[in-house]
Enzyme design. Structure first.
Site, PDB file in Angstrom:
ATOM      1  N   ASP A 211     -17.530  -3.226 -44.686  1.00 56.74           N
ATOM      2  CA  ASP A 211     -17.750  -3.087 -46.133  1.00 56.74           C
ATOM      3  C   ASP A 211     -17.969  -4.403 -46.890  1.00 56.74           C
ATOM      4  OD1 ASP A 211     -17.384  -0.395 -45.699  1.00 56.74           O
ATOM      5  OD2 ASP A 211     -15.301  -0.378 -46.358  1.00 56.74           O
TER       6      ASP A 211
ATOM      7  N   ASP B 135     -15.735  -6.156 -48.342  1.00 57.41           N
ATOM      8  CA  ASP B 135     -15.050  -5.977 -49.622  1.00 57.41           C
ATOM      9  C   ASP B 135     -13.721  -6.725 -49.709  1.00 57.41           C
ATOM     10  OD1 ASP B 135     -13.701  -4.455 -47.774  1.00 57.41           O
ATOM     11  OD2 ASP B 135     -13.589  -2.651 -49.007  1.00 57.41           O
TER      12      ASP B 135
ATOM     13  N   ARG C 200     -17.670   1.971 -49.105  1.00 59.37           N
ATOM     14  CA  ARG C 200     -16.546   2.369 -49.967  1.00 59.37           C
ATOM     15  C   ARG C 200     -16.847   2.014 -51.433  1.00 59.37           C
ATOM     16  NH1 ARG C 200     -11.656   4.115 -47.780  1.00 59.37           N
ATOM     17  NH2 ARG C 200     -12.072   3.299 -45.732  1.00 59.37           N
TER      18      ARG C 200
ATOM     19  N   LYS D 174     -48.969   4.014 -54.494  1.00 60.74           N
ATOM     20  CA  LYS D 174     -47.989   3.784 -53.428  1.00 60.74           C
ATOM     21  C   LYS D 174     -47.844   5.038 -52.566  1.00 60.74           C
ATOM     22  CE  LYS D 174     -44.184   1.601 -53.304  1.00 60.74           C
ATOM     23  NZ  LYS D 174     -42.913   0.889 -53.430  1.00 60.74           N
TER      24      LYS D 174
ATOM     25  N   ARG E 274      -5.933   5.023 -38.930  1.00 60.38           N
ATOM     26  CA  ARG E 274      -5.394   4.826 -40.282  1.00 60.38           C
ATOM     27  C   ARG E 274      -4.032   5.527 -40.268  1.00 60.38           C
ATOM     28  NH1 ARG E 274     -10.105   3.097 -42.963  1.00 60.38           N
ATOM     29  NH2 ARG E 274     -12.002   4.194 -42.404  1.00 60.38           N
TER      30      ARG E 274
ATOM     31  N   MET F 170     -22.878   3.182 -46.409  1.00 58.68           N
ATOM     32  CA  MET F 170     -21.412   3.091 -46.543  1.00 58.68           C
ATOM     33  C   MET F 170     -21.036   1.875 -47.391  1.00 58.68           C
ATOM     34  SD  MET F 170     -19.638   4.085 -42.950  1.00 58.68           S
ATOM     35  CE  MET F 170     -19.303   5.780 -42.487  1.00 58.68           C
TER      36      MET F 170
ATOM     37  N   ASP G  64      -9.002  -3.954 -46.145  1.00 63.98           N
ATOM     38  CA  ASP G  64      -7.953  -4.210 -47.146  1.00 63.98           C
ATOM     39  C   ASP G  64      -6.681  -3.398 -46.910  1.00 63.98           C
ATOM     40  OD1 ASP G  64      -9.270  -1.912 -47.844  1.00 63.98           O
ATOM     41  OD2 ASP G  64      -9.565  -2.445 -49.946  1.00 63.98           O
ATOM     42  N   GLY G  65      -6.822  -2.147 -46.435  1.00 65.73           N
ATOM     43  CA  GLY G  65      -5.640  -1.345 -46.124  1.00 65.73           C
ATOM     44  C   GLY G  65      -4.821  -2.010 -45.024  1.00 65.73           C
ATOM     45  N   SER G  66      -5.501  -2.560 -44.049  1.00 63.62           N
ATOM     46  CA  SER G  66      -4.822  -3.226 -42.925  1.00 63.62           C
ATOM     47  C   SER G  66      -4.148  -4.511 -43.401  1.00 63.62           C
ATOM     48  CB  SER G  66      -5.833  -3.566 -41.820  1.00 63.62           C
ATOM     49  OG  SER G  66      -6.615  -2.440 -41.523  1.00 63.62           O
TER      50      SER G  66
ATOM     51  N   GLY H 277     -10.945   1.423 -40.337  1.00 66.37           N
ATOM     52  CA  GLY H 277     -12.257   1.720 -39.754  1.00 66.37           C
ATOM     53  C   GLY H 277     -12.673   0.570 -38.842  1.00 66.37           C
TER      54      GLY H 277
ATOM     55  N   THR I 146     -14.168  -5.397 -41.263  1.00 68.45           N
ATOM     56  CA  THR I 146     -14.661  -4.170 -41.908  1.00 68.45           C
ATOM     57  C   THR I 146     -16.142  -4.353 -42.207  1.00 68.45           C
ATOM     58  OG1 THR I 146     -14.677  -2.887 -43.969  1.00 68.45           O
ATOM     59  CG2 THR I 146     -13.716  -5.065 -44.113  1.00 68.45           C
TER      60      THR I 146
HETATM   61  O1  F6P Z   1     -14.157   1.034 -44.395  1.00 70.40           O
HETATM   62  C1  F6P Z   1     -15.190   1.297 -43.503  1.00 70.40           C
HETATM   63  C2  F6P Z   1     -15.800   2.637 -43.771  1.00 70.40           C
HETATM   64  O2  F6P Z   1     -16.831   2.850 -42.825  1.00 70.40           O
HETATM   65  C3  F6P Z   1     -16.300   2.874 -45.185  1.00 70.40           C
HETATM   66  O3  F6P Z   1     -17.557   2.284 -45.422  1.00 70.40           O
HETATM   67  C4  F6P Z   1     -16.307   4.377 -45.259  1.00 70.40           C
HETATM   68  O4  F6P Z   1     -16.152   4.812 -46.590  1.00 70.40           O
HETATM   69  C5  F6P Z   1     -15.116   4.759 -44.443  1.00 70.40           C
HETATM   70  O5  F6P Z   1     -14.834   3.651 -43.589  1.00 70.40           O
HETATM   71  C6  F6P Z   1     -15.284   5.984 -43.588  1.00 70.40           C
HETATM   72  O6  F6P Z   1     -14.053   6.248 -42.997  1.00 70.40           O
HETATM   73  P1  F6P Z   1     -13.855   7.235 -41.776  1.00 70.40           P
HETATM   74  O7  F6P Z   1     -14.460   6.602 -40.557  1.00 70.40           O
HETATM   75  O8  F6P Z   1     -12.389   7.366 -41.659  1.00 70.40           O
HETATM   76  O9  F6P Z   1     -14.572   8.495 -42.111  1.00 70.40           O
END
Ligand code: F6P
Length: 318
Positions: free
Chosen positions: A127, A129, A171, A213, A72, A169, A103-105, A11, A125
């Site tokens: 994320d 993460d 993940r 509120k 990907r 988002m 992390d995949g990369s 991503g 990324t």
């Molecule tokens: O890893 C980045 C991210 O945006 C995640 O937060 C999300 O789950 C995923 O990619 C979405 O992937 P795609 O763009 O392939 O739908």
């Protein structure tokens, strides 16, 4: 002349372009030949390389996304795909590969390393993460996008006395939700790292409305559930008018923040310094504002954890 190829994979994230520019410009200044690989690891397999001069990387510092494009690649996960990528790299006489991605990369970068290609990882990324770095490129920009979106939702929710459930988002990582939650002073966050207690969340939202509120905001990290499900549960438990919003890919766009531009420039610059020191096979990052690096193995062996102190701060301030 030694050759460096740059790949952006997975991503996209804001700041990838600034990282490409930093590797290319620092490399060119130190007499390296620089190549960009188009469309991630797929481009390595398809032999889709372009030469990067200083001009090719001008005007990209402040642009979101990646001008090399990303993908990907399932094919790269296969032994045949990796063998083809390595064959193409060797045929071009590429000495170093810089992989910018999540992390995949990084797994892909490690696979190249195992095939004898000298490789670097730059954490790109939204994320946040990747273990052993405080930040990934794009996270800060995304945090600002999410914080602004929450502000917009707050305006309309308070006009209608509604509860807003916002899906962020990330993940399996709750960092975007947690830090946007602190930045926005929301009423509750649901993140995958902490077991949710929806009854407690609903009760405290109801209490807030009973005290006068005009609105309530809940962020749910995608790894903890969907906005739609959580909104339904809160509506059922409180009877309040509740609206789900999925922020989606809006979070991945926009001009990179000043932090992400500076950070990615530092990372890209550091890659060339590491090559000159003879260090390869590492993923870079930032720890206590110092650019650091660790072997891919150490990165994969470390567990990405939620910042407990930040979670405590959220809980104390809510
Ligand atoms: O890893 C980045 C991210 O945006 C995640 O937060 C999300 O789950 C995923 O990619 C979405 O992937 P795609 O763009 O392939 O739908």
């Amino acid at each position: 002349m030694k050759k460096i190829a740059i790949v952006t994979s997975g991503g996209d994230s804001q700041g990838m372009n600034s990282a490409i520019r930093a590797v290319a410009r620092t490399g060119l200044a130190n007499n390296f030949e620089i190549f960009g690989v188009r469309k991630g690891f797929k481009g390595l397999i398809d032999d889709d390389f372009i030469t990067l001069g200083s001009k090719e990387v001008s005007d990209i510092l402040y642009r979101g996304g990646t001008f090399l494009q990303s993908a990907r690649s399932k094919e790269f996960l296969t032994p045949e795909g990796q063998a083809q990528a390595v064959e193409n790299l060797n045929a071009k006489g590429i000495d170093y590969v810089v992989v910018i991605g999540g992390d995949g990369s990084y797994k892909g970068a490690q696979a190249l390393e195992r095939h004898g290609i000298k490789t670097f990882g730059i954490p790109g990324t939204i994320d946040n993460d990747i273990p052993l770095t405080d930040y990934t490129i794009g996270f800060d920009t995304t945090l600002n996008v999410v914080t602004n979106a929450i502000g917009n939702l707050r305006d309309t929710m308070s006009s209608h006395e509604r509860v807003s459930v916002i899906e962020a988002m990330g993940r399996n990582c709750g960092d975007i939700a947690l830090q946007a939650g602190i930045a926005s002073g929301v009423d509750a966050i649901l993140i995958p790292e902490v077991k949710p207690d929806i009854e407690k969340t609903a009760a405290s939202i109801k209490k807030g409305f009973d005290r006068g509120k005009s609105h309530s905001i809940v962020i749910v990290a995608e790894g903890a559930g969907t906005a739609e499900d959580v909104a339904k549960q809160i509506k059922d438990l409180t009877g309040l008018d509740t609206r789900p919003t999925v922020l989606g890919h809006i979070q991945r766009g926009g001009t990179p923040s000043a932090f992400d531009r500076v950070y990615s420039s530092r990372l890209g610059h550091k890659v060339i310094e590491l090559i000159q020191e003879g260090i390869t096979g590492v993923g870079l990052g930032i720890e206590s504002n110092q650019i650091t690096y660790h072997s891919f193995e150490d990165i994969f062996n470390a567990k990405n954890q939620i910042n407990e102190k930040l979670y405590q701060i959220f809980e104390d301030l809510v």
